[in-house]
Design a protein around this motif. Structure first.
Motif, PDB file in Angstrom:
ATOM      1  N   MET A 109       0.843  -1.174   0.000  1.00  7.67           N
ATOM      2  CA  MET A 109       0.000   0.000   0.000  1.00  7.67           C
ATOM      3  C   MET A 109       0.894   1.244   0.000  1.00  7.67           C
ATOM      4  O   MET A 109       1.754   1.389   0.852  1.00  7.67           O
ATOM      5  CB  MET A 109      -0.888  -0.034   1.234  1.00  7.67           C
ATOM      6  CG  MET A 109      -1.771   1.165   1.354  1.00  7.67           C
ATOM      7  SD  MET A 109      -3.004   0.827   2.623  1.00  7.67           S
ATOM      8  CE  MET A 109      -4.190   1.987   2.141  1.00  7.67           C
ATOM      9  N   PRO A 110       0.728   2.161  -1.012  1.00  8.89           N
ATOM     10  CA  PRO A 110       1.564   3.361  -1.092  1.00  8.89           C
ATOM     11  C   PRO A 110       1.241   4.342   0.040  1.00  8.89           C
ATOM     12  O   PRO A 110       0.111   4.440   0.505  1.00  8.89           O
ATOM     13  CB  PRO A 110       1.223   3.963  -2.442  1.00  8.89           C
ATOM     14  CG  PRO A 110       0.009   3.278  -2.923  1.00  8.89           C
ATOM     15  CD  PRO A 110      -0.175   2.037  -2.134  1.00  8.89           C
ATOM     16  N   LYS A 111       2.293   5.054   0.459  1.00 16.80           N
ATOM     17  CA  LYS A 111       2.125   6.045   1.513  1.00 16.80           C
ATOM     18  C   LYS A 111       1.534   7.321   0.931  1.00 16.80           C
ATOM     19  O   LYS A 111       1.941   7.777  -0.130  1.00 16.80           O
ATOM     20  CB  LYS A 111       3.463   6.360   2.163  1.00 16.80           C
ATOM     21  CG  LYS A 111       4.039   5.193   2.907  1.00 16.80           C
ATOM     22  CD  LYS A 111       5.335   5.599   3.565  1.00 16.80           C
ATOM     23  CE  LYS A 111       5.952   4.410   4.268  1.00 16.80           C
ATOM     24  NZ  LYS A 111       7.231   4.762   4.893  1.00 16.80           N
ATOM     25  N   ALA A 112       0.604   7.897   1.634  1.00 18.46           N
ATOM     26  CA  ALA A 112      -0.035   9.140   1.194  1.00 18.46           C
ATOM     27  C   ALA A 112       0.715  10.337   1.771  1.00 18.46           C
ATOM     28  O   ALA A 112       1.250  10.280   2.868  1.00 18.46           O
ATOM     29  CB  ALA A 112      -1.485   9.167   1.653  1.00 18.46           C
ATOM     30  N   GLY A 113       0.771  11.428   0.991  1.00 17.31           N
ATOM     31  CA  GLY A 113       1.347  12.669   1.477  1.00 17.31           C
ATOM     32  C   GLY A 113       2.863  12.772   1.394  1.00 17.31           C
ATOM     33  O   GLY A 113       3.430  13.682   1.983  1.00 17.31           O
ATOM     34  N   ILE A 114       3.543  11.859   0.689  1.00 19.70           N
ATOM     35  CA  ILE A 114       5.001  11.946   0.616  1.00 19.70           C
ATOM     36  C   ILE A 114       5.488  12.507  -0.720  1.00 19.70           C
ATOM     37  O   ILE A 114       6.655  12.824  -0.867  1.00 19.70           O
ATOM     38  CB  ILE A 114       5.673  10.578   0.869  1.00 19.70           C
ATOM     39  CG1 ILE A 114       5.260   9.568  -0.198  1.00 19.70           C
ATOM     40  CG2 ILE A 114       5.354  10.080   2.252  1.00 19.70           C
ATOM     41  CD1 ILE A 114       6.069   8.295  -0.161  1.00 19.70           C
ATOM     42  N   HIS A 115       4.615  12.652  -1.695  1.00 21.18           N
ATOM     43  CA  HIS A 115       5.000  13.146  -3.007  1.00 21.18           C
ATOM     44  C   HIS A 115       4.751  14.646  -3.108  1.00 21.18           C
ATOM     45  O   HIS A 115       3.767  15.156  -2.578  1.00 21.18           O
ATOM     46  CB  HIS A 115       4.222  12.413  -4.110  1.00 21.18           C
ATOM     47  CG  HIS A 115       4.487  10.948  -4.120  1.00 21.18           C
ATOM     48  ND1 HIS A 115       5.675  10.422  -4.534  1.00 21.18           N
ATOM     49  CD2 HIS A 115       3.715   9.898  -3.734  1.00 21.18           C
ATOM     50  CE1 HIS A 115       5.631   9.103  -4.436  1.00 21.18           C
ATOM     51  NE2 HIS A 115       4.456   8.753  -3.941  1.00 21.18           N
ATOM     52  N   PRO A 116       5.626  15.390  -3.821  1.00 20.47           N
ATOM     53  CA  PRO A 116       5.420  16.837  -3.983  1.00 20.47           C
ATOM     54  C   PRO A 116       4.259  17.108  -4.937  1.00 20.47           C
ATOM     55  O   PRO A 116       3.863  16.247  -5.729  1.00 20.47           O
ATOM     56  CB  PRO A 116       6.737  17.328  -4.571  1.00 20.47           C
ATOM     57  CG  PRO A 116       7.334  16.137  -5.221  1.00 20.47           C
ATOM     58  CD  PRO A 116       6.873  14.944  -4.431  1.00 20.47           C
ATOM     59  N   ASN A 117       3.734  18.318  -4.859  1.00 23.49           N
ATOM     60  CA  ASN A 117       2.649  18.714  -5.764  1.00 23.49           C
ATOM     61  C   ASN A 117       3.180  18.818  -7.186  1.00 23.49           C
ATOM     62  O   ASN A 117       4.283  19.291  -7.426  1.00 23.49           O
ATOM     63  CB  ASN A 117       2.060  20.060  -5.336  1.00 23.49           C
ATOM     64  CG  ASN A 117       1.331  19.954  -4.025  1.00 23.49           C
ATOM     65  OD1 ASN A 117       0.822  18.895  -3.679  1.00 23.49           O
ATOM     66  ND2 ASN A 117       1.293  21.042  -3.288  1.00 23.49           N
ATOM     67  N   TYR A 118       2.388  18.369  -8.130  1.00 23.45           N
ATOM     68  CA  TYR A 118       2.746  18.345  -9.541  1.00 23.45           C
ATOM     69  C   TYR A 118       1.856  19.348 -10.239  1.00 23.45           C
ATOM     70  O   TYR A 118       0.661  19.121 -10.418  1.00 23.45           O
ATOM     71  CB  TYR A 118       2.523  16.924 -10.056  1.00 23.45           C
ATOM     72  CG  TYR A 118       3.314  16.534 -11.267  1.00 23.45           C
ATOM     73  CD1 TYR A 118       4.686  16.681 -11.313  1.00 23.45           C
ATOM     74  CD2 TYR A 118       2.682  15.983 -12.362  1.00 23.45           C
ATOM     75  CE1 TYR A 118       5.410  16.308 -12.416  1.00 23.45           C
ATOM     76  CE2 TYR A 118       3.392  15.596 -13.471  1.00 23.45           C
ATOM     77  CZ  TYR A 118       4.764  15.760 -13.495  1.00 23.45           C
ATOM     78  OH  TYR A 118       5.487  15.378 -14.598  1.00 23.45           O
ATOM     79  N   ASN A 119       2.437  20.506 -10.647  1.00 29.34           N
ATOM     80  CA  ASN A 119       1.654  21.609 -11.200  1.00 29.34           C
ATOM     81  C   ASN A 119       1.900  21.768 -12.689  1.00 29.34           C
ATOM     82  O   ASN A 119       2.969  21.436 -13.196  1.00 29.34           O
ATOM     83  CB  ASN A 119       2.052  22.920 -10.506  1.00 29.34           C
ATOM     84  CG  ASN A 119       1.924  22.826  -9.018  1.00 29.34           C
ATOM     85  OD1 ASN A 119       0.945  22.310  -8.504  1.00 29.34           O
ATOM     86  ND2 ASN A 119       2.930  23.304  -8.304  1.00 29.34           N
ATOM     87  N   GLU A 120       0.918  22.350 -13.379  1.00 28.62           N
ATOM     88  CA  GLU A 120       1.111  22.706 -14.781  1.00 28.62           C
ATOM     89  C   GLU A 120       1.752  24.085 -14.818  1.00 28.62           C
ATOM     90  O   GLU A 120       1.298  25.012 -14.155  1.00 28.62           O
ATOM     91  CB  GLU A 120      -0.212  22.730 -15.540  1.00 28.62           C
ATOM     92  CG  GLU A 120      -0.014  22.963 -17.016  1.00 28.62           C
ATOM     93  CD  GLU A 120      -1.272  22.718 -17.828  1.00 28.62           C
ATOM     94  OE1 GLU A 120      -1.494  23.509 -18.766  1.00 28.62           O
ATOM     95  OE2 GLU A 120      -2.000  21.769 -17.527  1.00 28.62           O
ATOM     96  N   ILE A 121       2.860  24.212 -15.585  1.00 32.46           N
ATOM     97  CA  ILE A 121       3.587  25.475 -15.680  1.00 32.46           C
ATOM     98  C   ILE A 121       3.813  25.837 -17.137  1.00 32.46           C
ATOM     99  O   ILE A 121       3.608  25.018 -18.033  1.00 32.46           O
ATOM    100  CB  ILE A 121       4.949  25.395 -14.957  1.00 32.46           C
ATOM    101  CG1 ILE A 121       5.832  24.333 -15.607  1.00 32.46           C
ATOM    102  CG2 ILE A 121       4.781  25.139 -13.482  1.00 32.46           C
ATOM    103  CD1 ILE A 121       7.279  24.427 -15.208  1.00 32.46           C
ATOM    104  N   ARG A 122       4.252  27.077 -17.394  1.00 34.14           N
ATOM    105  CA  ARG A 122       4.611  27.541 -18.729  1.00 34.14           C
ATOM    106  C   ARG A 122       6.119  27.692 -18.786  1.00 34.14           C
ATOM    107  O   ARG A 122       6.727  28.250 -17.875  1.00 34.14           O
ATOM    108  CB  ARG A 122       3.982  28.900 -19.037  1.00 34.14           C
ATOM    109  CG  ARG A 122       2.483  28.964 -18.968  1.00 34.14           C
ATOM    110  CD  ARG A 122       1.717  28.385 -20.102  1.00 34.14           C
ATOM    111  NE  ARG A 122       2.153  28.745 -21.421  1.00 34.14           N
ATOM    112  CZ  ARG A 122       1.858  28.026 -22.498  1.00 34.14           C
ATOM    113  NH1 ARG A 122       1.119  26.938 -22.395  1.00 34.14           N
ATOM    114  NH2 ARG A 122       2.273  28.394 -23.670  1.00 34.14           N
ATOM    115  N   VAL A 123       6.733  27.197 -19.852  1.00 34.74           N
ATOM    116  CA  VAL A 123       8.159  27.389 -20.105  1.00 34.74           C
ATOM    117  C   VAL A 123       8.254  28.409 -21.227  1.00 34.74           C
ATOM    118  O   VAL A 123       7.725  28.184 -22.313  1.00 34.74           O
ATOM    119  CB  VAL A 123       8.852  26.069 -20.495  1.00 34.74           C
ATOM    120  CG1 VAL A 123      10.314  26.313 -20.805  1.00 34.74           C
ATOM    121  CG2 VAL A 123       8.689  25.043 -19.401  1.00 34.74           C
TER     122      VAL A 123
END
Length: 73
Positions: free
Chosen positions: A1-15
């Motif tokens: 079972m994967p741990k919740a809350g350990i991954h950073p937020n993944y946002n949409e950005i402009r380059v």
């Protein structure tokens, strides 16, 4: 079972490139990213070569070591 809350937020950005092109991607980085060169303007991807004045460098090298050459003989 994967741990919740350990991954950073993944946002949409402009380059945004200095040449004016921009594209959307996803990243953990917050805010937009500004780059100086991208695939739209890089010589490898465009096929256009930027000329570099190597003749000036070669001549400067020859002048520098021309003085040392007669002394070695």
């Amino acid at each position: 079972m994967p741990k919740a809350g350990i991954h950073p937020n993944y946002n949409e950005i402009r380059v945004m490139c200095a040449c004016g092109s921009n594209f959307a991607t996803r990243s953990t980085h917050k805010g937009d990213i500004h780059v100086e060169i991208c695939s739209s303007c890089h010589p490898f991807f465009t096929g256009k070569q930027k000329l570099v004045d190597t003749a000036g460098r070669v001549e400067r090298f020859r002048r520098k070591y021309a003085k040392a050459e007669p002394a070695a003989k």
